[in-house]
Enzyme design. Sequence first.
Site, PDB file in Angstrom:
ATOM      1  N   HIS A 220       0.797  -1.222   0.000  1.00  0.00           N
ATOM      2  CA  HIS A 220       0.000   0.000   0.000  1.00  0.00           C
ATOM      3  C   HIS A 220       0.832   1.275   0.000  1.00  0.00           C
ATOM      4  O   HIS A 220       0.609   2.137  -0.842  1.00  0.00           O
ATOM      5  CB  HIS A 220      -1.040   0.007   1.118  1.00  0.00           C
ATOM      6  CG  HIS A 220      -2.006   1.124   0.913  1.00  0.00           C
ATOM      7  ND1 HIS A 220      -2.890   1.146  -0.137  1.00  0.00           N
ATOM      8  CD2 HIS A 220      -2.159   2.311   1.542  1.00  0.00           C
ATOM      9  CE1 HIS A 220      -3.569   2.279  -0.122  1.00  0.00           C
ATOM     10  NE2 HIS A 220      -3.148   3.002   0.879  1.00  0.00           N
ATOM     11  N   TYR A 224       1.700   5.148  -2.403  1.00  0.00           N
ATOM     12  CA  TYR A 224       1.997   6.532  -2.016  1.00  0.00           C
ATOM     13  C   TYR A 224       3.383   6.951  -2.466  1.00  0.00           C
ATOM     14  O   TYR A 224       3.638   8.134  -2.666  1.00  0.00           O
ATOM     15  CB  TYR A 224       1.788   6.719  -0.510  1.00  0.00           C
ATOM     16  CG  TYR A 224       0.317   6.810  -0.224  1.00  0.00           C
ATOM     17  CD1 TYR A 224      -0.339   8.022  -0.345  1.00  0.00           C
ATOM     18  CD2 TYR A 224      -0.430   5.676   0.062  1.00  0.00           C
ATOM     19  CE1 TYR A 224      -1.703   8.108  -0.171  1.00  0.00           C
ATOM     20  CE2 TYR A 224      -1.795   5.755   0.247  1.00  0.00           C
ATOM     21  CZ  TYR A 224      -2.427   6.975   0.136  1.00  0.00           C
ATOM     22  OH  TYR A 224      -3.778   7.065   0.294  1.00  0.00           O
ATOM     23  N   HIS A 371      -9.640   0.728 -11.405  1.00  0.00           N
ATOM     24  CA  HIS A 371      -9.209   1.644 -10.337  1.00  0.00           C
ATOM     25  C   HIS A 371      -7.723   1.959 -10.458  1.00  0.00           C
ATOM     26  O   HIS A 371      -7.298   3.108 -10.394  1.00  0.00           O
ATOM     27  CB  HIS A 371      -9.511   1.020  -8.973  1.00  0.00           C
ATOM     28  CG  HIS A 371      -8.902   1.748  -7.829  1.00  0.00           C
ATOM     29  ND1 HIS A 371      -9.355   2.978  -7.414  1.00  0.00           N
ATOM     30  CD2 HIS A 371      -7.858   1.450  -7.018  1.00  0.00           C
ATOM     31  CE1 HIS A 371      -8.615   3.401  -6.392  1.00  0.00           C
ATOM     32  NE2 HIS A 371      -7.698   2.490  -6.143  1.00  0.00           N
ATOM     33  N   PHE A 372      -6.946   0.923 -10.671  1.00  0.00           N
ATOM     34  CA  PHE A 372      -5.499   1.062 -10.787  1.00  0.00           C
ATOM     35  C   PHE A 372      -5.126   2.017 -11.925  1.00  0.00           C
ATOM     36  O   PHE A 372      -4.230   2.848 -11.805  1.00  0.00           O
ATOM     37  CB  PHE A 372      -4.938  -0.330 -11.084  1.00  0.00           C
ATOM     38  CG  PHE A 372      -3.572  -0.561 -10.548  1.00  0.00           C
ATOM     39  CD1 PHE A 372      -3.396  -0.890  -9.224  1.00  0.00           C
ATOM     40  CD2 PHE A 372      -2.471  -0.466 -11.363  1.00  0.00           C
ATOM     41  CE1 PHE A 372      -2.128  -1.119  -8.726  1.00  0.00           C
ATOM     42  CE2 PHE A 372      -1.205  -0.695 -10.869  1.00  0.00           C
ATOM     43  CZ  PHE A 372      -1.039  -1.021  -9.553  1.00  0.00           C
ATOM     44  N   HIS A 373      -5.871   1.891 -13.031  1.00  0.00           N
ATOM     45  CA  HIS A 373      -5.527   2.706 -14.196  1.00  0.00           C
ATOM     46  C   HIS A 373      -5.999   4.148 -14.080  1.00  0.00           C
ATOM     47  O   HIS A 373      -5.522   5.005 -14.819  1.00  0.00           O
ATOM     48  CB  HIS A 373      -6.051   2.048 -15.474  1.00  0.00           C
ATOM     49  CG  HIS A 373      -5.216   0.871 -15.887  1.00  0.00           C
ATOM     50  ND1 HIS A 373      -5.429  -0.404 -15.408  1.00  0.00           N
ATOM     51  CD2 HIS A 373      -4.146   0.772 -16.702  1.00  0.00           C
ATOM     52  CE1 HIS A 373      -4.538  -1.223 -15.922  1.00  0.00           C
ATOM     53  NE2 HIS A 373      -3.740  -0.542 -16.711  1.00  0.00           N
ATOM     54  N   ARG A 436     -10.363 -10.198 -12.481  1.00  0.00           N
ATOM     55  CA  ARG A 436      -9.172  -9.554 -13.015  1.00  0.00           C
ATOM     56  C   ARG A 436      -8.137 -10.637 -13.337  1.00  0.00           C
ATOM     57  O   ARG A 436      -8.312 -11.802 -13.018  1.00  0.00           O
ATOM     58  CB  ARG A 436      -8.607  -8.574 -12.003  1.00  0.00           C
ATOM     59  CG  ARG A 436      -7.877  -9.243 -10.856  1.00  0.00           C
ATOM     60  CD  ARG A 436      -7.523  -8.310  -9.738  1.00  0.00           C
ATOM     61  NE  ARG A 436      -6.351  -7.501 -10.018  1.00  0.00           N
ATOM     62  CZ  ARG A 436      -5.580  -6.937  -9.062  1.00  0.00           C
ATOM     63  NH1 ARG A 436      -5.878  -7.118  -7.789  1.00  0.00           N
ATOM     64  NH2 ARG A 436      -4.548  -6.212  -9.354  1.00  0.00           N
ATOM     65  N   ARG A 437      -7.042 -10.224 -13.936  1.00  0.00           N
ATOM     66  CA  ARG A 437      -5.891 -11.089 -14.157  1.00  0.00           C
ATOM     67  C   ARG A 437      -6.261 -12.416 -14.799  1.00  0.00           C
ATOM     68  O   ARG A 437      -5.863 -13.488 -14.338  1.00  0.00           O
ATOM     69  CB  ARG A 437      -5.192 -11.370 -12.819  1.00  0.00           C
ATOM     70  CG  ARG A 437      -4.570 -10.136 -12.238  1.00  0.00           C
ATOM     71  CD  ARG A 437      -3.949 -10.430 -10.888  1.00  0.00           C
ATOM     72  NE  ARG A 437      -2.939  -9.428 -10.558  1.00  0.00           N
ATOM     73  CZ  ARG A 437      -2.235  -9.442  -9.435  1.00  0.00           C
ATOM     74  NH1 ARG A 437      -2.419 -10.383  -8.561  1.00  0.00           N
ATOM     75  NH2 ARG A 437      -1.340  -8.518  -9.200  1.00  0.00           N
TER      76      ARG A 437
END
Lengths: 553, 156
Positions: A220, A224, A371-373, A436-437
């Site tokens: 996580h 950041y 979300h990641f993208h 996913r994946r």
Amino acid sequence: MKAMICKQDRKLAIYHILIAYLAFLIGTFLGLLQVFIRNDGLELPKWLDYYQVLTAHGVLLALVFTTYFIFAFFITGMSKTLGDFGPKARLVLWLGFLVTTIGTVIATFMIIIGEASVLYTFYAPLQANGWYYVGLALFIVGTWLSGFALVGHYVSWKKSNRKQLSPLFAFMTISTIILWKIACLGVVATVLFQFIPWAFGWVDTINVELSRSLFWYFGHPLVYFWLLPAYMAWYLVIPKLVGVEVFSDSLARLAFILFILFSIPVGFHHQLVDPGISSFWKFLQTSLTFMVIIPSLMTAFSLFGTFERSGRRKGGRGLFGWFFKLPWKDVRFTSIFIAMFFFIPGGAGGIINASFQLNELIHNTLWVVGHFHITVGTPVTMTFMGITFWLIPYLTGRKLTKTIQKLAFIQIITWSIGMVLMSTAQHILGLLGAPRRTAYSAYNNHPTAMEWFNGLISNHITMAIGGTILFFSAMLLIFIVIYSLFLLPKADSLGDRVEFPIAMSDNKDTPKFLENWWLWIGISFALIAIAYTIPLMDLIQHAPPGSKGFKMW
Amino acid sequence: MHFHRYEKIWLGFGIFSLVLFLSIVGVSAFGFNHHPTGGLDTIDPEKVEETPPFDQPGVKRLDENTYEVAIIAEAFGYSPNNIEVPVGKEIIFRVTSKDVTHSFSIINTNVNMMVVPGQISEKSYTFKKTGDFLILCNEYCGTGHHYMQAEIKVVE
């Protein structure tokens, strides 16, 4: 603050940028392959596996591209705001670069020869070749060396400027490095003490749930580590581009401190649907997770404050008049503005993901990919693009021509369109339950799976069109990078030169305790101890018999 | 440290919402027992088939209103892979893995959990309607990951 940094420091930064964009080139191409495999439009040759492609895409973009670019930005900014690096710091930076690169090459080679199709999260007991883990470890060690060099440079500045607060850029760099080092402790522990002995056969088994927990202790704050350098551009570059000073020096520093404190003791929110961790600890870490909303709100306020202040100074009237006075024609500004805009749904999605029970709805679905993208893939990456447009000409002493600026506009706009298409499709598919994946699969034409892809936006075509536009945009960016490195006209006079935009920050009223690093590191470790000691002890003491390694590809 | 008056209002509102939000989640979790999936029991991943309830995987009636479903996940499938449960009754799923990490996800329900070797994942769920539900693995587990599926039939 000098206009131009010295030649040796520029060279260091340029080498980092070169590797970053080499990784970007390969990584985005692999992304293109994936969208076509997923809609059954492409079959890979026998020697290449979908999950191999996916592993390389993740490692090269999420780890390699980001890290090298971040260090290029840090090196340039630290040299600019604190002065040239000393010979020792420069040597360690090169050493760090070398070690990181050796690590990258080893890990990438293992992926290419098919010995490490374990994805970049490398969950045990899938077992890659031991050298893959050695590569990852070297990568981390290299970044630590570079981090120490930056800290050393800062310390020597502090020694000759006693009792002064450091420039905001340096403060934020050091915050990010501290966050990175504390975060890496988890992944270093699991790779050195669990994965490497197990992958080389020195021990037979691995404690799987412990390794997952140590990974997410790191996983996580890793996010950041990508985000804070982008925030630095938002806090420092943006005000300069719109012609005002930093909104509030002390609040900017406080925000970064809060990120150090609340981005680490929260990894369990990635394991909300894992067994082996009691609900109490999951909830405690969920609560700590949400504390980062506070510095995020502070950042949003500062940014809009900056925009409004600038717009009003330029004569914008009424409630929203300032909005139209912003320098929209400046690609350096607009790129970062769009990046920030994507972070609104991105951040909101993050809150959904971490919302305890709600996580069951979206865990490991395509929603997470979407979300990641729209977090690392656009807010972070597009901020880096916006920096690239001026950073490379700044480092090579070239002029940023009108043509390249126009191309840069096309590049960021295509990236935005591609990302909206692809990530919206992914979010909706994820809500419907699509995992996913996964390579192409209709689950034996199961009616549920067939339904997923029949929507107006939720279909394979939208994702493929989005992915194709994104790839076009990525190649345009590569062209801009190469052109800026080698082909733009040299700036002859000082006035022609591209500047490193960095806003003034008034630190007259900034409290000194904000730069008391040991205090913040101490609190950070205390929070980590509270959130992690008991659950990790539990995982060790009540460990089931460990798992042997499996090579499932 | 100077806070702009508007910023105080903004942050005050933000922090208030945050506290409210976390309270709602917390009360729902600890007051109404609405937790995400967990399970604290462990198992020897090499002796799954000898350990109850996985020695006889499948549906087992515990009492009139409660059923237990024990499932073994392994690359690339579930056993049993075709089960039948009644609608409107509490079903307790217990799942574990014989090899790598998988997931056990019943599409269109809230059953979506990681299956970690050595641990037993547990989730209680009551189906509200009848029909055929798709179960799949959404954690990468190897070359055949995208073929890993099963079906659950919910009947009256």
